[in-house]
Design a protein around this motif. Structure first.
Motif, PDB file in Angstrom:
ATOM      1  N   HIS A 112       0.850  -1.202   0.000  1.00 28.80           N
ATOM      2  CA  HIS A 112       0.000   0.000   0.000  1.00 28.80           C
ATOM      3  C   HIS A 112       0.879   1.244   0.000  1.00 28.80           C
ATOM      4  N   HIS A 113       0.752   2.034  -1.053  1.00 26.67           N
ATOM      5  CA  HIS A 113       1.536   3.277  -1.145  1.00 26.67           C
ATOM      6  C   HIS A 113       0.558   4.406  -1.464  1.00 26.67           C
ATOM      7  N   PHE A 114      -0.238   4.776  -0.485  1.00 29.89           N
ATOM      8  CA  PHE A 114      -1.216   5.879  -0.552  1.00 29.89           C
ATOM      9  C   PHE A 114      -2.416   5.600  -1.459  1.00 29.89           C
ATOM     10  N   ASN A 115      -2.539   4.382  -2.023  1.00 28.22           N
ATOM     11  CA  ASN A 115      -3.551   4.164  -3.058  1.00 28.22           C
ATOM     12  C   ASN A 115      -4.653   3.181  -2.627  1.00 28.22           C
ATOM     13  N   ILE A 156       2.908  -1.069   4.378  1.00 28.83           N
ATOM     14  CA  ILE A 156       2.325   0.278   4.198  1.00 28.83           C
ATOM     15  C   ILE A 156       3.435   1.319   4.111  1.00 28.83           C
ATOM     16  N   ASN A 157       3.402   2.115   3.055  1.00 32.43           N
ATOM     17  CA  ASN A 157       4.362   3.207   2.931  1.00 32.43           C
ATOM     18  C   ASN A 157       3.914   4.435   3.714  1.00 32.43           C
ATOM     19  N   GLU A 158       4.808   5.020   4.466  1.00 28.42           N
ATOM     20  CA  GLU A 158       4.643   6.334   5.106  1.00 28.42           C
ATOM     21  C   GLU A 158       3.250   6.585   5.689  1.00 28.42           C
ATOM     22  N   ASN A 213       8.999   4.282   6.715  1.00 24.19           N
ATOM     23  CA  ASN A 213       8.500   5.479   7.394  1.00 24.19           C
ATOM     24  C   ASN A 213       9.218   6.728   6.910  1.00 24.19           C
ATOM     25  N   HIS A 214       8.428   7.757   6.716  1.00 23.14           N
ATOM     26  CA  HIS A 214       8.999   9.049   6.320  1.00 23.14           C
ATOM     27  C   HIS A 214       9.544   9.706   7.586  1.00 23.14           C
ATOM     28  N   LEU A 215      10.862   9.838   7.667  1.00 21.68           N
ATOM     29  CA  LEU A 215      11.465  10.435   8.856  1.00 21.68           C
ATOM     30  C   LEU A 215      11.962  11.835   8.550  1.00 21.68           C
ATOM     31  N   VAL A 273      13.563   3.496   6.130  1.00 24.58           N
ATOM     32  CA  VAL A 273      13.585   4.942   6.371  1.00 24.58           C
ATOM     33  C   VAL A 273      13.513   5.665   5.023  1.00 24.58           C
ATOM     34  N   ASN A 274      12.520   6.532   4.892  1.00 25.78           N
ATOM     35  CA  ASN A 274      12.440   7.431   3.745  1.00 25.78           C
ATOM     36  C   ASN A 274      12.927   8.781   4.246  1.00 25.78           C
ATOM     37  N   TYR A 275      14.101   9.193   3.818  1.00 28.81           N
ATOM     38  CA  TYR A 275      14.647  10.442   4.362  1.00 28.81           C
ATOM     39  C   TYR A 275      14.812  11.486   3.260  1.00 28.81           C
ATOM     40  N   TYR A 276      14.295  12.686   3.530  1.00 27.00           N
ATOM     41  CA  TYR A 276      14.383  13.777   2.552  1.00 27.00           C
ATOM     42  C   TYR A 276      14.905  15.094   3.117  1.00 27.00           C
ATOM     43  N   THR A 277      14.433  15.470   4.336  1.00 27.43           N
ATOM     44  CA  THR A 277      14.655  16.863   4.735  1.00 27.43           C
ATOM     45  C   THR A 277      14.561  17.058   6.244  1.00 27.43           C
ATOM     46  N   GLY A 298      11.462  23.537  -2.183  1.00 29.33           N
ATOM     47  CA  GLY A 298      11.746  24.347  -0.996  1.00 29.33           C
ATOM     48  C   GLY A 298      12.135  23.511   0.215  1.00 29.33           C
ATOM     49  N   TRP A 299      12.368  22.214   0.024  1.00 28.88           N
ATOM     50  CA  TRP A 299      12.761  21.357   1.154  1.00 28.88           C
ATOM     51  C   TRP A 299      14.240  21.540   1.439  1.00 28.88           C
ATOM     52  N   GLU A 300      14.572  21.711   2.711  1.00 29.99           N
ATOM     53  CA  GLU A 300      15.982  21.859   3.065  1.00 29.99           C
ATOM     54  C   GLU A 300      16.763  20.595   2.685  1.00 29.99           C
ATOM     55  N   THR A 324      14.687   3.164   2.343  1.00 28.18           N
ATOM     56  CA  THR A 324      13.703   2.769   1.341  1.00 28.18           C
ATOM     57  C   THR A 324      13.384   3.909   0.365  1.00 28.18           C
ATOM     58  N   GLU A 325      13.778   5.138   0.720  1.00 25.65           N
ATOM     59  CA  GLU A 325      13.686   6.275  -0.208  1.00 25.65           C
ATOM     60  C   GLU A 325      14.665   7.355   0.230  1.00 25.65           C
ATOM     61  N   ASN A 326      15.286   7.983  -0.742  1.00 26.42           N
ATOM     62  CA  ASN A 326      16.037   9.219  -0.522  1.00 26.42           C
ATOM     63  C   ASN A 326      16.238   9.809  -1.917  1.00 26.42           C
ATOM     64  N   ASP A 364      11.321  10.102 -13.477  1.00 25.83           N
ATOM     65  CA  ASP A 364      10.442  11.174 -13.019  1.00 25.83           C
ATOM     66  C   ASP A 364       9.069  10.553 -12.772  1.00 25.83           C
ATOM     67  N   ASN A 365       8.377  11.054 -11.763  1.00 22.54           N
ATOM     68  CA  ASN A 365       7.154  10.389 -11.309  1.00 22.54           C
ATOM     69  C   ASN A 365       6.043  11.405 -11.060  1.00 22.54           C
ATOM     70  N   TRP A 366       4.817  10.910 -11.135  1.00 23.04           N
ATOM     71  CA  TRP A 366       3.654  11.750 -10.793  1.00 23.04           C
ATOM     72  C   TRP A 366       3.666  11.973  -9.275  1.00 23.04           C
ATOM     73  N   GLU A 367       3.806  13.235  -8.888  1.00 21.25           N
ATOM     74  CA  GLU A 367       4.105  13.540  -7.487  1.00 21.25           C
ATOM     75  C   GLU A 367       2.837  13.975  -6.721  1.00 21.25           C
ATOM     76  N   TRP A 368       1.844  13.087  -6.676  1.00 26.09           N
ATOM     77  CA  TRP A 368       0.638  13.288  -5.862  1.00 26.09           C
ATOM     78  C   TRP A 368       0.025  14.673  -6.111  1.00 26.09           C
ATOM     79  N   ALA A 369      -0.274  15.428  -5.060  1.00 21.71           N
ATOM     80  CA  ALA A 369      -0.973  16.712  -5.243  1.00 21.71           C
ATOM     81  C   ALA A 369      -0.138  17.728  -6.022  1.00 21.71           C
ATOM     82  N   ARG A 375      10.560  16.992 -10.303  1.00 15.09           N
ATOM     83  CA  ARG A 375      11.335  15.981 -11.038  1.00 15.09           C
ATOM     84  C   ARG A 375      12.304  15.295 -10.082  1.00 15.09           C
ATOM     85  N   PHE A 376      11.938  14.071  -9.707  1.00 13.66           N
ATOM     86  CA  PHE A 376      12.751  13.306  -8.754  1.00 13.66           C
ATOM     87  C   PHE A 376      13.602  12.230  -9.441  1.00 13.66           C
ATOM     88  N   GLY A 377      13.442  12.031 -10.764  1.00 11.18           N
ATOM     89  CA  GLY A 377      14.000  10.819 -11.377  1.00 11.18           C
ATOM     90  C   GLY A 377      15.481  10.867 -11.713  1.00 11.18           C
TER      91      GLY A 377
HETATM   92  O1  IFM Z   1       6.952  10.756  -4.121  1.00 11.07           O
HETATM   93  C1  IFM Z   1       6.971  10.591  -2.749  1.00 11.07           C
HETATM   94  C2  IFM Z   1       6.722   9.140  -2.376  1.00 11.07           C
HETATM   95  O2  IFM Z   1       5.511   8.679  -2.867  1.00 11.07           O
HETATM   96  C3  IFM Z   1       6.710   8.987  -0.879  1.00 11.07           C
HETATM   97  N1  IFM Z   1       7.872   9.566  -0.266  1.00 11.07           N
HETATM   98  C4  IFM Z   1       8.229  10.905  -0.658  1.00 11.07           C
HETATM   99  C5  IFM Z   1       8.298  11.003  -2.169  1.00 11.07           C
HETATM  100  C6  IFM Z   1       8.701  12.429  -2.588  1.00 11.07           C
HETATM  101  O3  IFM Z   1       7.767  13.341  -2.134  1.00 11.07           O
END
Ligand code: IFM
Length: 429
Positions: A112-115, A156-158, A213-215, A273-277, A298-300, A324-326, A364-369, A375-377
């Motif tokens: 399950h990834h938000f869908n 389950i994602n995040e 988990n989004h940390l 761990v999904n780490y971004y900012t 605008g994410w640090e 699991t994501e960065n 590159d992926n469809w970035e939800w809202a 462009r993350f790809g």
């Molecule tokens: O694209 C999202 C992904 O679905 C979940 N973690 C963060 C990514 C970037 O916002």
């Protein structure tokens, strides 16, 4: 240090079904898009058309040289009506994971990834009375169907992002703004994670089942302000620590309440761990510091937060860590290679048992809202033509994989001339 080795961490890329597959389906996100809630008016129906381009994408994965691929499943495809499974859709996923294995790539599957399928939305979604039974039926079916090729799973994602954006801030489906319902949905997701963990181990005892988990690294905006310090600790607890504890151990501390039937135990084989900012905190709302490097959203950009997050996770929940994501939103690929370098350097030097690193995102992926804008790809996608082009950061990543780390030559070629922009520069034009 210009170059470094990554002897203990294997590299891969991550995706999610709704963000790359495309297709005119009935899901919570297709409905959200139809109601005009996506920044650029796009919908997931186009995305990267991956559903029809699996072979082409597999060739690109091989060109990158990844050993691991994290992918999701689109529940609405495989179970378009309650209890009615689509044999063709299941066969498609079976063929995909079999092809990955044949190419020497290990799939890590997110259930399950938000869908959600539309019929489940109509039944109240995560807070509906049928959710736990429906999730169990879907998860059992997919694990049974794919277990000959897949033995690594994320139920389950995040959960925290889904609950916060969908139930507190109202910017994601179902568009609610209710703290009690946010807490309830976190609780249900933790309960479903535990039930799924147990179910998978009953079917596949040697499976590895973990979290994603989004940390966030949380920091008080002004460290000498006691309100900021308190808000930072509260945000950290409410956004991430409480739910991770519940999912990982079955111990539900306030504001969560342990559902009856859940027994404390260990419910993870790896901590994902999904780490971004990093968040700069003044109150219970997200904020960014000023004068810091930022990405297109605008994410640090704060590489040390990767180590900070993985360190506390490891101290609280020992065992293997999978990143699991960065990744980062960088439309012109101007700083992605430096971002990769800085974050992988943390992995190489922090001494934590980080066994995997999955870059977000493969293409590159469809970035939800946010739609198709960010462009993350590592692979550039032309949404009109669906043409894929390897970015320079993709070539850099392939080089890291080929050499088991960053060579001095690679640093010189891909990283040395890249610099981050600071948010002061961006807002001042
Ligand atoms: O694209 C999202 C992904 O679905 C979940 N973690 C963060 C990514 C970037 O916002």
């Amino acid at each position: 240090m210009a170059g470094f080795d990554l002897p203990n961490c294997e590299l891969g890329v991550a995706t999610a079904a709704t963000q790359i597959e495309g297709g005119d389906l009935d899901t919570n996100w297709h409905r959200w898009a139809a109601s005009g809630r996506i920044a650029d008016g796009s919908s997931p129906a186009r995305a990267a058309d991956h559903w029809n381009r699996v072979a082409e994408d597999l060739a690109l994965l091989s060109e990158l040289g990844v050993k691991h691929y994290r992918m999701g499943l689109e529940w609405a495809r495989v179970e378009p009506n309650p209890g009615e499974f689509d044999a063709d859709a299941i066969a498609h996923y079976r063929d995909e994971v079999a092809a990955l294995r044949a190419a020497g790539i290990t799939p890590l599957v997110t259930l399950h990834h938000f869908n959600l399928p539309g019929w489940l939305v109509d039944d109240g979604g995560w807070l509906g009375s049928g959710m736990k039974v429906a999730f169990g039926r879907f998860a059992r079916r997919m694990v049974t169907e794919l277990s000959a090729w897949v033995d690594e799973w994320i139920p389950i994602n995040e959960p925290n992002v889904y609950a916060t954006l969908g139930f507190s801030e109202g910017v994601w489906p179902p568009g609610e703004k209710s703290l009690p319902r946010t807490i309830k949905v976190l609780q249900v997701q933790a309960e479903v994670h535990i039930a799924t963990y147990q179910m998978i181990h009953a079917l596949q005892p040697a499976a590895r089942v973990g979290t994603a988990n989004h940390l966030r690294a949380f920091a008080p905006a002004n460290p000498s302000n006691p309100v900021h310090r308190l808000a930072s600790r509260a945000s950290d607890w409410l956004f991430q620590r409480a739910v991770i504890k519940a999912m990982s151990t079955g111990v539900f501390d306030l504001p969560l309440r342990r559902p009856s039937g859940v027994v404390p135990g260990r419910y993870y084989d790896f901590q994902g761990v999904n780490y971004y900012t990093r968040s700069s905190v003044k109150g219970l709302a997200d904020g960014m510091a000023t004068g810091v490097p930022v990405n297109d959203l605008g994410w640090e950009i704060y590489p040390a937060g990767l180590t900070e997050s993985c360190r506390w996770i490891h101290e609280a929940y020992p065992g293997p860590i999978y990143l699991t994501e960065n990744g980062t939103a960088d439309a012109t690929d101007a700083f992605r290679s430096r971002f990769l370098y800085d974050h992988l350097q943390e992995v190489a030097t922090n001494g934590l048992p980080i066994e995997r690193y999955y870059h977000w995102c493969f293409t590159d992926n469809w970035e939800w809202a946010e739609g198709e804008g960010p462009r993350f790809g590592l692979i550039e996608l032309d949404y009109q033509t669906q043409q894929r082009t390897m970015k320079e950061s993709g070539r850099f990543y392939a080089d890291i994989i080929a050499h088991g780390g960053v060579t001095a030559e690679a640093h010189q070629r891909w990283v040395s001339s890249q610099h981050y922009r600071r948010n002061t520069e961006v807002s001042n034009g």
